[in-house]
Design an enzyme around this catalytic site. Structure first.
Site, short mmCIF file in Angstrom:
data_model
loop_
_atom_site.label_atom_id
_atom_site.label_comp_id
_atom_site.label_asym_id
_atom_site.label_seq_id
_atom_site.Cartn_x
_atom_site.Cartn_y
_atom_site.Cartn_z
N ASP A 148 -8.77 -5.15 1.15
CA ASP A 148 -7.90 -6.26 0.76
C ASP A 148 -6.98 -6.71 1.90
OD1 ASP A 148 -9.04 -5.20 -1.46
OD2 ASP A 148 -7.22 -5.15 -2.68
N ARG B 171 -13.91 7.78 15.53
CA ARG B 171 -12.71 8.56 15.30
C ARG B 171 -13.03 10.05 15.26
NH1 ARG B 171 -10.50 10.94 10.73
NH2 ARG B 171 -12.04 10.05 9.32
N HIS C 136 -17.67 6.10 6.05
CA HIS C 136 -16.52 6.97 5.92
C HIS C 136 -15.22 6.32 6.37
CE1 HIS C 136 -14.46 10.73 5.59
NE2 HIS C 136 -14.22 10.85 6.87
N GLU D 249 -17.16 18.51 7.39
CA GLU D 249 -17.80 19.00 8.59
C GLU D 249 -17.73 20.52 8.69
OE1 GLU D 249 -17.29 16.17 11.98
OE2 GLU D 249 -16.27 17.89 12.82
N ARG E 95 -20.53 13.49 15.14
CA ARG E 95 -20.90 12.84 13.89
C ARG E 95 -21.91 11.71 14.08
NH1 ARG E 95 -15.09 12.36 10.64
NH2 ARG E 95 -14.88 14.59 10.34
N GLN F 293 -17.43 4.49 10.93
CA GLN F 293 -17.93 5.85 11.09
C GLN F 293 -18.76 6.24 9.88
OE1 GLN F 293 -15.20 9.50 11.09
NE2 GLN F 293 -16.09 9.47 13.12
N LEU G 214 -18.03 13.33 0.00
CA LEU G 214 -18.06 13.99 1.29
C LEU G 214 -18.14 15.51 1.19
CD1 LEU G 214 -17.73 12.98 4.25
CD2 LEU G 214 -15.45 13.97 4.13
N GLY H 35 0.83 -1.20 0.00
CA GLY H 35 0.00 0.00 0.00
C GLY H 35 0.86 1.24 0.00
N ALA H 36 0.48 2.20 -0.83
CA ALA H 36 1.25 3.43 -0.95
C ALA H 36 0.37 4.64 -0.69
CB ALA H 36 1.90 3.52 -2.32
N HIS I 201 -20.29 9.41 8.16
CA HIS I 201 -20.18 10.87 8.17
C HIS I 201 -21.54 11.44 7.77
CE1 HIS I 201 -18.81 14.89 7.37
NE2 HIS I 201 -17.61 14.59 7.80
N GLY J 171 -1.00 7.25 2.58
CA GLY J 171 -0.23 8.01 3.54
C GLY J 171 0.58 7.10 4.46
C1 LIG Z 1 -13.35 11.89 1.74
C2 LIG Z 1 -12.50 11.64 2.93
C3 LIG Z 1 -12.08 12.71 3.73
C4 LIG Z 1 -11.28 12.49 4.83
N1 LIG Z 1 -10.87 13.57 5.56
C5 LIG Z 1 -10.04 13.37 6.61
C6 LIG Z 1 -9.55 14.47 7.35
O1 LIG Z 1 -9.85 15.63 7.07
N2 LIG Z 1 -8.72 14.23 8.38
C7 LIG Z 1 -8.34 12.98 8.71
O2 LIG Z 1 -7.57 12.84 9.62
N3 LIG Z 1 -8.79 11.91 8.02
C8 LIG Z 1 -9.63 12.07 6.98
N4 LIG Z 1 -10.08 10.99 6.28
C9 LIG Z 1 -9.59 9.63 6.63
C10 LIG Z 1 -8.20 9.40 6.07
O3 LIG Z 1 -8.02 10.13 4.89
C11 LIG Z 1 -7.92 7.94 5.73
O4 LIG Z 1 -8.33 7.15 6.75
C12 LIG Z 1 -6.44 7.71 5.52
O5 LIG Z 1 -5.99 8.55 4.51
C13 LIG Z 1 -6.11 6.29 5.16
O6 LIG Z 1 -4.75 6.20 4.75
P1 LIG Z 1 -4.06 4.83 4.45
O7 LIG Z 1 -2.65 5.14 4.11
O8 LIG Z 1 -4.31 3.90 5.54
O9 LIG Z 1 -4.81 4.24 3.19
P2 LIG Z 1 -5.04 4.77 1.67
O10 LIG Z 1 -4.60 6.15 1.48
O11 LIG Z 1 -6.41 4.42 1.34
O12 LIG Z 1 -4.05 3.89 0.85
C14 LIG Z 1 -4.26 2.52 0.61
C15 LIG Z 1 -3.13 2.04 -0.24
O13 LIG Z 1 -3.13 0.63 -0.26
C16 LIG Z 1 -3.02 0.15 -1.56
N5 LIG Z 1 -3.67 -1.14 -1.61
C17 LIG Z 1 -4.92 -1.47 -1.22
N6 LIG Z 1 -5.14 -2.77 -1.42
C18 LIG Z 1 -4.01 -3.28 -1.95
C19 LIG Z 1 -3.61 -4.57 -2.39
N7 LIG Z 1 -4.44 -5.61 -2.32
N8 LIG Z 1 -2.38 -4.72 -2.90
C20 LIG Z 1 -1.54 -3.66 -2.99
N9 LIG Z 1 -1.86 -2.46 -2.57
C21 LIG Z 1 -3.08 -2.26 -2.07
C22 LIG Z 1 -3.65 1.20 -2.40
O14 LIG Z 1 -3.12 1.17 -3.68
C23 LIG Z 1 -3.25 2.46 -1.68
O15 LIG Z 1 -1.99 2.87 -2.13
C24 LIG Z 1 -10.89 11.19 5.18
C25 LIG Z 1 -11.31 10.12 4.39
C26 LIG Z 1 -12.11 10.32 3.28
C27 LIG Z 1 -12.56 9.16 2.49
#
Ligand SMILES: Cc1cc2nc3c(=O)[nH]c(=O)nc-3n(C[C@H](O)[C@H](O)[C@H](O)COP(=O)(O)OP(=O)(O)OC[C@H]3O[C@@H](n4cnc5c(N)ncnc54)[C@H](O)[C@@H]3O)c2cc1C
Ligand code: HEM
Ligand code: SF4
Ligand code: F3S
Ligand code: FES
Lengths: 127, 263, 155, 595
Positions: free
Chosen positions: D230, D403, D362, D264, D295, D249, D261, D12-13, D251, D15
């Site tokens: 996944d 959250r 959300h 808020e 929320r 959660q 979305l 996963g790439a 929203h 954040g």
């Molecule tokens: C619309 C929206 C607004 C939000 N606003 C906020 C906010 O203001 N503040 C806050 O704190 N949070 C917010 N959140 C929540 C937060 O953004 C997410 O929870 C967080 O970014 C998740 O990051 P992550 O790195 O875990 O996953 P993601 O950024 O979802 O990355 C998942 C990665 O995994 C990879 N991946 C997935 N499955 C596989 C697989 N089988 N094989 C290989 N790679 C795979 C994908 O390619 C991707 O690179 C928001 C969420 C949403 C949807």
């Protein structure tokens, strides 16, 4: 490197079509210039030769061609200035489309009197 | 029902909603023909057009139409997508001849009396249907050193930056690397060697960041045969950018910066 | 262990050979060319519009153009310099413009080099020829019919 | 079998994955496998901000932040983890700034901060400005900045590689108290290259899961199409438990029908909710703070209005977010994005017309259980050496049952960084675990069985039925009956899933095939969520049981743990074992949660 199968024509807007126009007119003028320098060089050969060639230009068909050439030069020149403004004037990119309409307006303003005079001379015959 | 005062008044506890407000009536449906350019070298080296007749609804986007095709008609139609609301940059494609994001293009904004054509973006090698090889695009991006480089010692807290300095490069921070711009550029189409607007936009983002010290290096990179000077100000990029970035303006600013540094 | 092959990242941050750019260019040539297109463009507007105006709009227009007309103009150093700068600027501007276009569309190295060679040779010939003509021009060549010559030859 | 060998493999790439990669890439040979190009991860969709008690604009400290997080999570938060997160938040923000993130600035040039729901000064006395932000594109900027730094550090990416399996082995081991148990060990992952359709095995000393959320089990969601759980499903299938999966959660303000979305911040700026009668119904549900209630409460109230027939629209299935009493200039200045989304996607002009909204799935509070080092647990306290998880896929648990806004962007940075460092450090001392012969056999079987599936069911149809059911029954309101019904539907969908067909039989970019595989993950996750929800007979945070509307600390102040176990039975569902795990308390005693 691109093996993209040809698709439809890209539907660009003012910017793209003005560029196409600029490019086409630029090349056209360039080739004309080559010929023009050559024919003018005939003055070095003899007055007869020069006049003979120039005389062949003096028919309505050539007049139309000349008119087209002038049209090309005028467009290329004004659009060239537009391009320069886009590059150097801060608000150039913002007004690029408006400026193109300006170019076209100016082009009409210049071409209408020119065509009236040029074509009337050509078709009524001087001499 | 609109409050006239500028003071934020407490909104009314109850108002009469005009009939139909918030989409009261029937959701209008309409028929469209979607023409998708298909290409799959596993099957044939030739590209072809496939037509699909679909019934779609009020707020459906081109992406919804593609999904409908994939999910209900032909599962082999291939395209990239993820976020479905214009923030991830997966689904740049050529819709009715222009580069757009499928998820941001509402069907009702297109002329539905004629077939809607969908093709891959131009100038990058097509892999299958609407999927192109993005690697050349990202290669150009990586070449302009798209990361903050700052010399001098690291402060313990944040580096200071005035709101004005921050504003200077705001526009170009919005880029989602969708390639709509680069693949709309007639110069890029010719031989694919031009760095392309997206790379320049991302260079701009750092060149004009007051915290960055490597602007000169980036300007040097872009002062190349394939760099900024190849831009012929055709503005296709600015018009294609789904984030509304003033791409050509950014390129002009980089050109000026190279000039100023050299002269 | 069952490891059969160890392979490197195929589509990763490393630059795969098929994606590398043609060699880098050195120096500021492209910048100079770009700047020259703009500067020469501005000057050309004046030169060409002046030229067209005098040749096509003043007096009888195209019909007045003949050996006498040309010779009459070039007897004046002002027009000699005018036409000479126009020739040089337009040719350099045009040649560089066409060079860009060749660079854009000729993908194969061979084609590109051939086309550019033809372009440069043609341009050089034209510029040299034009320059010679303007400088070595004799408005009253011996043995030419007097009525073809500009009026001042009669003296 | 093609085998790549790396010290650390990150799945996963987004954040979390890229934050880990930046740390790990500088310490050990690291590969990042991602099914999307890194910059397309859903972290980029986050709008609001990322909290840290920088105290740049007003007095603040990390302890207040800890308290808010714990209270926001309805006391199901592991308090040691919350302390770590709030404490390291400050460095997490400063790290990002040093990497180049263009935060908004105060007039003095410092990182600006703004208010956000649930973040308060001095344990709830007043709202505090704690969220660091970059316009309404904070997530976008984080994702871009992290990718930029991965480019800087030359991190190796395998783009469009779908990880489909985790290689875990079991060894006999003995605990300190002398009892024997099976210790899991990780050898690597198996992935599918989208471009070529080839299966690649990645052998690694450390594996970090950072594959994001599972929003697509619901129909209405703010999550991307690709968020199909996944990582959770793969871990679950390999015997790793999932923690707190019942907590999702919702929203309140997603664009109706679309789920996109609307932050808020809209209600923060004065927007209010109305039902079909034009009534500002939040006055009834939360008389003091009305539309700015937490929320979960707002979402519930909206759903109740619709249920009682006061919804708007042809199907009476949404309520309205009313901004018409606000000055257009104010809306433009503060909420440009929202207005753009409403205009583009619903064709509604928010200046003059209220915007149709409805709660949207959300965020998954639950996930793969980890400790504060990001190490994955195979039960309540046994670490699986070399296996890490961070981000939405993981459950540390800093979010408990609900959250707080801005805490997820923080979570991915703090725990992404930790996982990256610990994974690399582990790899420096550990040895590779042997990849067994035929390690890719299961994956090949999975892929080929889908490719050759010639049944009568369509993947899209099954997925739609699943999502419709989940929206209807496992959303804001849950009851014994709705959950049981859902389990029946899921069971029948799983049955029908065996009879699917796909049309694309090719190798190149076969997304048809992968959508089918993803549906398999979704079905598994939906089942786990529903089972866990059925067994939590209380209401807490995002989980609201109409038949048990109160919080029940005596019986349920504990995390739920779901295991895949062929021999077990969870209610009517065979093959899932439910267990519990104690919540970690440090110094905050549970109180009634009211604002
Ligand atoms: C619309 C929206 C607004 C939000 N606003 C906020 C906010 O203001 N503040 C806050 O704190 N949070 C917010 N959140 C929540 C937060 O953004 C997410 O929870 C967080 O970014 C998740 O990051 P992550 O790195 O875990 O996953 P993601 O950024 O979802 O990355 C998942 C990665 O995994 C990879 N991946 C997935 N499955 C596989 C697989 N089988 N094989 C290989 N790679 C795979 C994908 O390619 C991707 O690179 C928001 C969420 C949403 C949807
Ligand atoms: C009359 C005044 C002229 C002006 C103001 C002018 C201006 C310009 C400018 C600014 C450009 C650069 C365009 C770009 O970089 O996008 C250009 C290109 C060009 N010009 Fe001119 N020009 C003039 C006359 C001429 C003449 C006389 C010729 C022919 C000899 C000519 C041939 C070209 C060509 C071939 C190009 C290249 C077009 C391209 O790359 O697309 N121009 N001109
Ligand atoms: S500049 Fe705009 S069009 Fe180009 S890649 Fe970035 S977002 Fe896409
Ligand atoms: S489309 Fe291309 S030519 Fe310049 S203005 Fe944009 S980069
Ligand atoms: S799907 Fe993300 S931009 Fe369209």
């Amino acid at each position: 490197m691109s093996k993209t199968p040809a698709g439809t024509l890209y539907r660009g807007r003012e910017g793209m079509w003005s560029w196409v126009g600029h490019r086409v007119t630029g090349v056209a003028i360039f080739f004309f210039l080559l010929v023009h320098v050559l024919d003018t060089a005939l003055v070095r050969v003899s007055p007869d030769a020069y006049n003979a060639v120039i005389a062949t230009y003096k028919n309505p068909f050539m007049a139309l061609l000349e008119a087209g050439l002038v049209a090309a030069i005028v467009f290329h020149a004004f659009n060239g200035l537009r391009v320069i403004l886009i590059d150097f004037w801060k608000k150039g990119p913002k007004y690029q489309a408006k400026m193109l309409w300006g170019v076209i307006g100016l082009w009409v303003v210049v071409m209408v009197p020119f065509l009236i005079r040029h074509l009337s001379l050509a078709f009524t015959g001087g001499h | 029902m609109t409050a006239q005062n500028t003071e934020p008044v407490e909104p009314a506890s109850k108002v009469d909603l005009a009939p139909g407000v918030g989409g009261g009536g029937e959701i209008p449906s309409f028929d469209i023909t979607l023409k998708v350019r298909r290409y799959n070298p596993e099957v044939s080296e030739e590209a072809r057009w496939d037509e699909f007749k679909l019934t779609m609804y009020g707020t459906d986007r081109v992406l919804d139409a593609l999904h409908k095709v994939k999910w209900e008609h032909d599962g082999s139609v291939s395209f990239r997508r993820s976020c479905a609301h214009g923030v991830c940059g997966s689904d740049a494609m050529r819709i009715n001849g222009r580069n757009r994001l499928a998820c941001k293009t509402l069907l009702k904004d297109l002329d539905t009396s004629k077939p809607i054509t969908v093709e891959p973006i131009k100038g990058l090698p097509v892999e299958k249907d609407l999927i192109v090889d993005m690697e050349p695009f990202f290669q150009s991006y990586r070449e302009i050193m798209p990361f903050l480089i700052s010399s001098g010692h690291e402060p313990t807290r944040e580096r200071l930056q005035s709101p004005e300095d921050r504003e200077r490069f705001d526009d170009t921070t919005k880029c989602i690397l969708c390639a709509a711009c680069t693949s709309s550029c007639p110069v890029f189409w010719t031989d694919g060697q031009y760095f392309g607007p997206a790379a320049i936009v991302n260079a701009h983002r750092f060149i004009f960041d007051s915290r960055d010290d490597a602007g000169d290096m980036r300007l040097e990179i872009l002062n190349d045969r394939e760099g900024v000077w190849r831009c012929r100000t055709t503005f296709n990029c600015s018009e294609a950018c789904p984030r509304g970035i003033q791409v050509t303006k950014a390129i002009a600013e980089v050109k000026q910066a190279v000039l100023n540094r050299r002269i | 262990m069952a490891v059969s092959t160890e392979i490197q990242a195929p589509r990763s941050g490393r630059i795969a050979p098929e994606y590398t750019r043609h060699g880098r260019s050195k120096g500021n040539f492209e910048m100079g060319a770009w700047l020259f297109m703009r500067l020469s463009g501005v000057v050309l507007v004046v030169l060409i519009f002046g030229h067209l105006f005098v040749n096509l709009m003043v007096g009888e227009g195209v019909h007045a153009i003949d050996f006498g007309f040309v010779a009459g103009k070039w007897a004046d150093p002002f027009w000699q310099v005018w036409d000479l700068s126009m020739l040089w600027l337009a040719m350099l501007h045009g040649t560089n413009g066409v060079r860009t276009i060749i660079n854009d569309y000729a993908e194969k190295d061979g084609t590109r080099i051939t086309l550019k060679t033809i372009l440069y040779v043609a341009s050089a010939v034209i510029v040299v020829l034009g320059t010679l003509v303007i400088f070595t021009f004799d408005p009253c060549p011996a043995g030419a019919a007097a009525e073809l010559l500009p009026s001042f030859c009669q003296a | 079998m093609q085998v790549h060998k790396y010290d650390v493999v990150i799945v996963g790439a987004g954040g979390a994955g890229m934050r880990a990669a930046i740390e790990s890439g500088q310490r050990a040979r690291t590969a990042v496998l991602t099914k999307l190009y890194p910059t397309r991860s859903h972290t980029g969709a986050a709008q609001g901000g990322m909290c840290a008690a920088l105290a740049n604009v007003e007095e603040d400290n990390w302890e207040w932040h800890t308290f808010d997080t714990i209270k926001g999570g309805d006391y199901l938060v592991d308090q040691d983890a919350a302390e770590v997160m709030a404490k390291e938040a400050i460095d997490a923000v400063l790290d990002l700034e040093k990497m180049g993130l263009p935060f908004n600035r105060t007039p003095e040039g410092r990182i600006d901060q703004r208010r956000f729901g649930g973040h308060t000064r001095d344990h709830g006395k007043a709202p505090v400005r704690r969220a660091c932000y970059a316009a309404d594109r904070t997530g976008h900027m984080i994702l871009q900045t992290l990718y930029q730094n991965c480019v800087k550090h030359n991190v190796e990416f395998y783009n469009e590689y779908y990880v489909l399996d985790l290689l875990v082995l079991e060894e006999d081991a003995v605990r300190e108290d002398g009892t024997a148990y099976k210790q899991k060990r990780v050898a690597g992952v198996v992935s599918y290259d989208l471009a070529s359709g080839e299966i690649h095995v990645f052998q690694a000393k450390s594996v970090v899961f950072a594959s994001g959320g599972v929003g697509k089990v619901f129909k209405t969601t703010s999550n991307a199409h690709t968020l199909t759980g996944d990582g959770m499903a793969i871990a679950f299938r390999r015997g790793i438990p999932l923690e707190d999966m019942e907590f999702v959660q919702f929203h309140p303000t997603g664009l109706a029908g679309l789920g996109i979305l609307l932050s808020e911040a809209a209600r923060g700026e004065g927007a209010i909710l109305r039902n079909s009668e034009g009534e500002r119904f939040m006055e009834r549900y939360a008389p003091t703070i009305k539309d700015l209630a937490p929320r979960d409460i707002v979402a519930r109230s909206m759903a109740l209005e619709v249920r009682e027939g006061r919804g708007c629209g042809p199907n009476k299935d949404y309520v309205l977010l009313d901004l018409t009493h606000l000055e257009p200039a104010h809306i433009d200045a503060k909420l440009p994005d929202i207005t753009e989304f409403a205009r583009t996607y619903l064709g509604v002009e928010p200046y003059t017309e209220p915007v149709p909204v409805f709660p949207t799935a959300h965020y998954a509070m639950g996930g793969i259980p980890t400790n504060i080092k990001g190490e994955v647990l195979q039960d309540n306290d046994t670490v699986i050496p070399g296996l890490y998880a961070a981000g939405e896929v993981a459950c540390v648990s800093v979010h408990g049952s609900n959250r707080l806004g801005t805490n997820s962007l923080l979570d991915i940075n703090v725990f992404g960084k930790r996982a990256g460092i610990y994974a690399a450090e582990y790899a420096q001392t550990a040895d590779f675990v042997e990849v067994p012969e035929g390690a890719d056999a299961d994956t090949i079987r999975l892929v080929e069985s889908v490719r050759n599936a010639n049944g009568t069911e369509r993947v899209a149809q099954l997925r739609k039925e699943l999502q419709d059911t989940m929206d209807a029954n496992v959303q804001v309101f849950r009851t014994e009956q709705s959950l049981n019904e859902t389990l029946n539907v899921i069971a029948s969908l799983r049955e029908r899933y065996r009879n699917i067909s796909i049309q694309d039989k090719g190798k190149r970019f076969n997304l048809d095939l992968l959508e089918a595989v993803e549906l398999g993950f979704l079905l598994d996750m939906a089942q786990v969520m529903t089972v866990a929800a059925l067994h939590r007979k209380e209401s807490r945070g995002g989980h609201f049981r109409e038949d048990y509307p109160d919080r029940d600390d005596a019986n349920y102040m504990q995390h739920s743990m779901a295991y895949l176990d062929d021999t077990a039975q969870a209610g009517t569902v065979a093959g899932i074992r439910l267990d519990t795990k104690p919540v970690v308390f440090t110094r905050y005693e549970p109180m009634v949660r009211k604002y």
